[in-house]
Every structure is written in structure tokens, then in C-alpha cells.
Design an enzyme around this catalytic site. Structure first.
Site, PDB file in Angstrom:
ATOM      1  N   ASP A 112      10.130 -48.559 -63.737  1.00 18.60           N
ATOM      2  CA  ASP A 112      11.800 -49.031 -63.692  1.00 18.60           C
ATOM      3  C   ASP A 112      12.059 -49.951 -64.937  1.00 18.60           C
ATOM      4  O   ASP A 112      12.683 -51.264 -64.702  1.00 18.60           O
ATOM      5  CB  ASP A 112      11.825 -49.857 -62.278  1.00 18.60           C
ATOM      6  CG  ASP A 112      13.332 -50.354 -62.198  1.00 18.60           C
ATOM      7  OD1 ASP A 112      14.168 -49.934 -62.880  1.00 18.60           O
ATOM      8  OD2 ASP A 112      13.303 -51.287 -61.226  1.00 18.60           O
ATOM      9  N   HIS A 155      10.665 -58.751 -55.885  1.00 20.71           N
ATOM     10  CA  HIS A 155       9.606 -57.349 -55.660  1.00 20.71           C
ATOM     11  C   HIS A 155       8.438 -57.421 -56.431  1.00 20.71           C
ATOM     12  O   HIS A 155       8.657 -58.165 -57.709  1.00 20.71           O
ATOM     13  CB  HIS A 155      10.409 -56.215 -55.322  1.00 20.71           C
ATOM     14  CG  HIS A 155      11.266 -55.950 -56.634  1.00 20.71           C
ATOM     15  ND1 HIS A 155      12.520 -56.090 -56.760  1.00 20.71           N
ATOM     16  CD2 HIS A 155      10.727 -55.486 -57.807  1.00 20.71           C
ATOM     17  CE1 HIS A 155      13.041 -55.675 -57.875  1.00 20.71           C
ATOM     18  NE2 HIS A 155      11.767 -55.336 -58.637  1.00 20.71           N
ATOM     19  N   ARG A 250      16.542 -65.887 -66.206  1.00 17.94           N
ATOM     20  CA  ARG A 250      17.267 -65.316 -65.543  1.00 17.94           C
ATOM     21  C   ARG A 250      16.962 -64.669 -64.235  1.00 17.94           C
ATOM     22  O   ARG A 250      15.882 -63.913 -64.285  1.00 17.94           O
ATOM     23  CB  ARG A 250      17.774 -63.993 -66.739  1.00 17.94           C
ATOM     24  CG  ARG A 250      18.736 -63.257 -66.051  1.00 17.94           C
ATOM     25  CD  ARG A 250      18.243 -61.804 -65.323  1.00 17.94           C
ATOM     26  NE  ARG A 250      19.092 -60.909 -65.039  1.00 17.94           N
ATOM     27  CZ  ARG A 250      18.854 -59.785 -64.302  1.00 17.94           C
ATOM     28  NH1 ARG A 250      17.476 -59.718 -64.126  1.00 17.94           N
ATOM     29  NH2 ARG A 250      19.555 -58.868 -64.299  1.00 17.94           N
ATOM     30  N   ASP A 252      16.666 -62.585 -61.384  1.00 18.16           N
ATOM     31  CA  ASP A 252      16.969 -61.181 -60.904  1.00 18.16           C
ATOM     32  C   ASP A 252      17.045 -61.071 -59.507  1.00 18.16           C
ATOM     33  O   ASP A 252      16.660 -61.785 -58.651  1.00 18.16           O
ATOM     34  CB  ASP A 252      15.749 -60.341 -61.276  1.00 18.16           C
ATOM     35  CG  ASP A 252      16.082 -58.915 -61.022  1.00 18.16           C
ATOM     36  OD1 ASP A 252      17.053 -58.217 -61.767  1.00 18.16           O
ATOM     37  OD2 ASP A 252      15.351 -58.229 -60.214  1.00 18.16           O
ATOM     38  N   GLU A 294      21.730 -63.747 -61.445  1.00 18.96           N
ATOM     39  CA  GLU A 294      22.168 -62.359 -61.262  1.00 18.96           C
ATOM     40  C   GLU A 294      22.594 -62.373 -59.789  1.00 18.96           C
ATOM     41  O   GLU A 294      22.050 -61.839 -58.798  1.00 18.96           O
ATOM     42  CB  GLU A 294      21.328 -61.265 -61.758  1.00 18.96           C
ATOM     43  CG  GLU A 294      21.946 -59.901 -61.655  1.00 18.96           C
ATOM     44  CD  GLU A 294      20.896 -58.699 -61.368  1.00 18.96           C
ATOM     45  OE1 GLU A 294      21.048 -57.757 -61.881  1.00 18.96           O
ATOM     46  OE2 GLU A 294      19.895 -58.784 -60.911  1.00 18.96           O
ATOM     47  N   HIS A 360      22.247 -54.727 -69.276  1.00 22.05           N
ATOM     48  CA  HIS A 360      21.243 -54.014 -69.582  1.00 22.05           C
ATOM     49  C   HIS A 360      21.574 -52.689 -68.170  1.00 22.05           C
ATOM     50  O   HIS A 360      20.771 -51.714 -68.319  1.00 22.05           O
ATOM     51  CB  HIS A 360      20.071 -54.445 -69.322  1.00 22.05           C
ATOM     52  CG  HIS A 360      19.693 -54.948 -68.164  1.00 22.05           C
ATOM     53  ND1 HIS A 360      20.345 -56.192 -67.753  1.00 22.05           N
ATOM     54  CD2 HIS A 360      18.701 -55.041 -67.182  1.00 22.05           C
ATOM     55  CE1 HIS A 360      20.039 -56.603 -66.638  1.00 22.05           C
ATOM     56  NE2 HIS A 360      18.863 -56.043 -66.112  1.00 22.05           N
ATOM     57  N   ASP A 361      22.361 -52.815 -67.442  1.00 21.35           N
ATOM     58  CA  ASP A 361      22.662 -52.125 -66.268  1.00 21.35           C
ATOM     59  C   ASP A 361      23.981 -51.446 -66.417  1.00 21.35           C
ATOM     60  O   ASP A 361      24.813 -51.621 -67.529  1.00 21.35           O
ATOM     61  CB  ASP A 361      22.714 -52.959 -64.790  1.00 21.35           C
ATOM     62  CG  ASP A 361      21.380 -53.584 -64.608  1.00 21.35           C
ATOM     63  OD1 ASP A 361      20.259 -52.877 -64.870  1.00 21.35           O
ATOM     64  OD2 ASP A 361      21.251 -54.513 -63.949  1.00 21.35           O
TER      65      ASP A 361
END
Length: 601
Positions: A112, A155, A250, A252, A294, A360-361
Site C-alpha cells: 500500500d 494499523h 501528519r 494518518d 487527516e 497523494h490520494d
């Protein structure tokens, strides 16, 4: 108009075309041109920036985000690395950015794009060594550039030693580091983060015959933040990297980290105190440390994440405004954008929004109405291959906007909104996307430095991800070196905007309001800071718009053009009457001086 993003230096009359693409016709008593500026400060230049040593340094800063993997390869193995990034720090300094947000760089199976971390305390060997990382931190500090890193603690990878131990036995000391259920949860196929790609959030483990929770992919099991041992480990991780020299994180997937797992429904309870706890951990090591969250949330939830006194996260990405900004760019109408700005206005003084055009998404449009979303799809992502997760668009900003004037307008908007601007690597030169790559990888191609094989990113025969080499966004047309030489390039345009933004702390630190423009297509914002004011005007429509402003509403009967250095006076009726060309924009200081006031916060 054909999409030829700011590549004008090779044309016969570059200066004339510069006027065409970056200037607007002089059709009113007010200048609405934005051309290459000289310094906007004639004296007291030290007042142009807020104090960068304060705990709120981020309020008048610009953040640049990149992935080490695709930025610059120093050793020819086809993969970017920290030595390569260090070699490019002078380029980043030339942009006058204040901080770099790094995508995950820890060891990973890389299923990922690095967000499946297998060791929170390491450096992925593909990117170099800890010595390379330390050298990068040191060289960035010499250039007054802070480093923020991705903190991915919702995660881990399923290859993390903790999860491997958790799977071995139900009696493992690491079993409760993850979330397990003996029976199949009722919400197994509810609340997927990646709908259309991800099939479930609970997966049956073949070793222990129980279900584990994963809000993201099945190879990214969720950590159990209800377990005090896990919380203690997260504190350890945060302090470890702060002591290594990073200036913050940052964070997540914030809502997923603080949620209380449930086996029914999609709306989980959240523990917001965890954010205050995390902020305190950061402050213990670094008082000026920052958490940039985020969290794609509704405005009614903002205070839960910032804290009623700003005691939780320092900053959050303003996804809500971003989505309505894209609708405004697609429709030419400002109504929903102004509502979104007003809805996110009232936040505690110490905190700050971070605004962006692309990250980036995907461009997430989930909070728009169906009609609004379809309008944006039609304008910016009409093909199914351009869309993703039933909610967004997987393209870069330059090919999406497919119009040079609208692209220039979008960047002017980015730097003029009440927030800290965040720029994605490659956006400053108008890089394109590769829609042959899967999911979000389309916007994660290697940086394009020069017109040479692999765009100068690497000397390897094969790179970690294909470099864009064909079409109008290929590296022969879009690269740093050619744009460095071209005064009409997008790179130099972005540099101008950074200069304007940082020379006017009003935007990051002052009070603001939206003024009536008399047009449904023109956004007029007024900023006030320490007795000085700005008026910023943007026409989001492709057609010319008439604008009328009352001098008393604007804040004075004189406006100083921050680009042309001309003074503009209201007429005898106390009105400014403008004719704003299609996709026109203007930046004005209120009053007849270009200098800032003599005091600062």
C-alpha cells in the site's frame, strides 16, 4: 483550449504570451493583472514574515509533501532515497517552503505504497540508512526547513512482528494488540474505506479461526488503541522520532485511530481525548511540534478534533472546503464554497487549517450532493477510469483543469484561502498522471527533473514506478530545468504566489470575511491583521464579470496593487467598480502603502 501547461518559453513571443496567460485585460480602473512581481515590501522587510520560531510557526508557512521513493534516486537502483532527497534540498529551499511532509519511509512490504508499515522504528533499506536520514534532517535544518513525517498508527502491516505473534495463539501477549472477534461481526462488509476495491473490514484468520478488524486493506490489521500497552507503544514511537529530529507528524486516518471498534453498524464512537493526549506527548519533547491531522469530517465535528481551546490537533486538512472548491472550479459558482468557508471559520486561535489542491490520494467528493459530484465528474473526470472508490477522481490538478487560466486561478485561490497551503511534489511544474497505474498510484509517478531518460529521476533501466514520458505531460515537455529558465513557467508562477502569500501574514494569522461582489461567480475576501488589510478577488467563471465593492466594506478608499505597485482610488460614490475577466484574480493591500504595520503577534 488545448492543455499545454505553462510551457511557453520556446514560443516566438514569450513575453506577449506571458501577458496573455498570466495577465488580464485592463478593462477597469483597477488592475487585475498578476505578473512577475518584484519585492512587495519597500521597507521593514523583516515584518513580511511571522516569527518562524514561535509555537505557531505553521500559520505563515508553506508545506511541501513528497514521497522519498519517487523524488530522486542517488544510487541508480531506480528508487528514490534520502541521499537523493538531500541533494534536492536547495531546489526545495528555492521554492521558499518551510516544511516537508514525508510519506511513510519505514520498512514495509509495500503493498500500500508504504502505508503498510512493518517496523515503526526503522528506515526502509531501499531509501538508505539512519545515517542518511540524520544527514537529511541536519541539512534541512541548515536551510530552516522543518520535517514532518507520516504517523500511521491506526494499523500495521500483517507482516509486522506484533501481528505475526498475535496470530500464533489466542494466548499470545500480542493478541490484544489487535482487534479480534470469535464470531462473524454483523458489519463485516460495512464501512469500507476503499469501496469497490475492498470487500470487508473483518477477515477470518486461517490460523486462529477468528476475525480481525482492518478498516483499510486486509493486509493492514488495525491496532487496538483500547489496549494501554498499545497506547504506551504509540507514545514511544512519537517521542522516538521527535528525538530523531522531526518537527511533527501528519497523523494518518485520525477518525479510525480514535474510534471504539464495534461489530454492528458503521458509525463508531470516538475517543477525542486521545488527540489531546497525543498533543501533550509531542509538547513534552518539542514545544513547537505539530500534529497535522487527516480527518475528512463534517464542520460540526471540527471542535472535537481541534479541542475547544486548541489543545488537540494543531492543524487539520480542510477536506470540506477542498471538495466545495472543486465544485466551484467546475461550476464557476461560489455559493457552496462560501458556505463551506463560513462553516469552517470558527476555530480556536492557536490552530490552523491546511488547504490543498491535490494530495497523494484521490480528490474526495463524498461530501458533495449527488448533483454536485456529477458536475465535478463531468468537468474533471468524465471517464470511469478517472474515477475511484465511487467518490473521487484520481487525476493530477493540471490535466483535470485543462485550462491554463483556470489553473493559474486555482493556485491563486489556494494561496489566498484562510489556511496553510500544502503543495504536492510535481504540482509546482504541472505534472500529469498515469491512468494505466492502479488506483491512487496514477498520481504517484517519479518527479520530472530534466529532459533526459527517466526525467533525470534515476539512471536505472527500470524505475520503481514508470516515469511519464509520453504526451503533453511527458518529461520532455514538463520538467524542472526547462521551467527554471522560463519566466512564464508554472514553476515560476508558484514561486511568485509563495512570495505573495508569505509576504502577507494576514491570510494565515488575521481575521477574514467574505464581501458581497454582486456576482455569483466572484469571490471577494478581506483580511485584517494588526491594522493592515488585504482584499483578494477571484472570478471562477470563464466569462467576464462585473464587480462592485463599497469602499467602506472593503476597508478603505485606496487599494494598493501588490503586483503593479499602483494605487487605486474609489470613485466619488465610494465604490470600486471592476470588470473581472474570465478566471481573473487580484491581490490588494488596503491603503496606499505596501509595507506591513510596525507590530506583530
Amino acid at each position: 483550449m488545448q492543455n499545454i501547461p505553462f510551457r511557453l518559453g520556446w514560443l516566438v513571443l514569450p513575453l506577449v504570451l506571458l501577458q496573455l496567460f498570466f495577465s488580464e485585460p485592463q478593462t477597469s480602473t483597477l488592475s487585475v493583472r498578476v505578473t512577475r512581481p518584484t519585492s512587495v515590501l519597500h521597507k521593514n522587510s523583516s515584518l513580511s514574515r511571522a516569527d518562524s520560531t514561535t509555537k505557531t510557526w505553521y500559520k505563515n508557512s508553506v508545506i511541501y509533501t513528497l514521497d522519498v521513493e519517487v523524488f530522486y534516486d542517488s544510487d541508480g537502483d531506480g528508487i528514490g532515497d534520502f541521499r537523493g532527497l538531500t541533494q534536492k534540498l536547495d531546489y526545495l529551499k528555492s521554492l521558499d517552503i518551510d516544511a516537508i511532509w514525508l510519506a511513510p519511509f519505514q520498512p514495509t512490504p509495500n503493498k500500500d505504497d508504504g502505508y503498510d508499515i512493518s517496523d515503526f522504528y526503522g528506515i526502509d533499506k531501499r531509501f538508505g540508512t539512519f545515517n542518511d536520514f540524520s544527514e537529511f534532517i541536519s541539512e534541512a535544518k541548515k536551510r530552516d526547513i522543518r520535517i514532518l513525517m507520516d504517523l500511521v498508527i491506526n494499523h500495521t502491516s500483517d507482516e509486522y512482528s506484533w501481528f505475526k505473534a498475535s496470530r500464533k495463539s489466542k494466548d499470545s501477549p500480542y493478541r490484544d494488540w489487535y482487534v479480534w472477534k470469535s464470531k462473524q461481526p454483523a458489519n463485516q462488509n460495512k464501512g469500507m474505506v476503499f469501496p469497490g476495491v475492498q470487500k470487508e473490514i473483518w477477515t477470518l484468520d486461517s490460523l486462529t479461526n477468528e476475525y480481525y478488524l482492518h478498516r483499510f486493506y486486509d493486509f493492514e490489521p488495525d491496532l487496538n488503541a483500547q489496549n494501554p500497552e498499545v497506547v504506551a507503544e504509540i507514545e514511544k514511537i512519537i517521542k522516538y522520532w521527535l528525538k530523531k529530529g522531526v518537527a511533527g507528524f501528519r497523523l494518518d486516518a485520525v477518525p479510525f485511530y480514535i474510534e471504539v471498534p464495534q461489530t454492528k453498524g458503521e458509525n463508531f464512537e470516538h475517543e477525542y481525548d486521545k488527540l489531546v493526549q497525543m498533543r501533550n506527548w509531542v509538547k513534552e519533547v518539542r514545544p513547537d511540534g505539530v500534529i497535522l491531522g487527516e480527518a475528512n469530517i463534517e464542520p460540526k465535528e471540527n471542535m472535537n478534533y481541534f479541542g475547544d481551546k486548541g489543545q488537540a490537533m494543531n492543524m487539520m486538512f480542510n477536506f470540506y472546503v477542498n471538495q466545495h472548491l472543486f465544485y466551484a472550479l467546475a461550476s464557476g459558482e461560489i455559493k457552496s464554497l462560501t458556505k463551506a468557508l463560513e462553516a469552517t471559520k470558527d476555530i480556536p486561535q492557536p490552530v490552523q487549517w491546511a488547504q490543498f489542491l491535490r494530495n497523494h490520494d484521490e480528490v474526495d467528493l463524498a461530501r458533495l450532493s449527488n448533483n454536485q459530484r456529477e458536475k465535478v465528474y463531468k468537468e474533471f473526470g468524465p471517464d470511469k477510469n478517472m474515477q475511484l472508490y465511487d467518490r473521487g477522481i484520481r487525476r493530477r490538478i493540471a490535466p483535470m483543469l485543462h485550462n491554463q487560466k483556470r489553473l493559474a486561478l486555482a493556485y491563486s485561490l489556494l494561496f489566498s484561502l484562510p489556511s496553510t497551503p500544502v503543495i504536492r511534489y510535481g504540482e509546482e511544474i504541472g505534472m500529469g498522471d498515469d491512468l494505466t497505474l492502479k488506483e491512487r498510484e496514477s498520481v504517484r509517478t517519479p518527479m520530472q527533473w530534466i529532459n533526459a531518460p527517466n526525467a533525470g529521476f534515476s539512471t536505472a533501466s527500470k524505475t520503481v514506478r514508470p516515469v511519464i514520458s509520453q504526451g503533453e505531460y511527458g518529461y520532455s515537455h514538463v520538467n524542472v530545468k526547462s521551467q527554471e529558465k522560463d519566466p512564464s513557467s508554472m514553476l515560476n508562477w508558484v514561486r511568485q504566489l509563495i512570495h505573495l502569500r508569505k509576504s502577507n501574514p494576514h491570510i494565515g494569522q488575521g481575521d477574514w470575511k467574505i464581501l458581497a461582489s454582486g456576482s455569483p461567480n466572484v469571490l471577494v475576501m478581506q483580511y485584517e491583521w494588526n491594522g493592515s488589510g488585504l482584499v483578494l478577488i477571484h472570478n471562477l467563471d470563464e466569462e467576464t464579470q462585473k464587480v462592485e465593492l463599497k469602499a467602506k466594506d472593503a476597508g478603505g478608499d485606496m487599494l494598493f496593487d501588490l503586483i503593479s505597485k499602483k494605487k487605486n482610488e474609489a470613485n466619488e460614490k465610494g465604490l470600486y467598480q471592476l470588470t473581472m475577466p474570465g478566471y481573473g484574480y487580484a491581490w490588494y493591500r488596503i491603503g496606499n502603502e505596501s509595507v506591513l504595520p510596525n507590530k506583530q503577534d
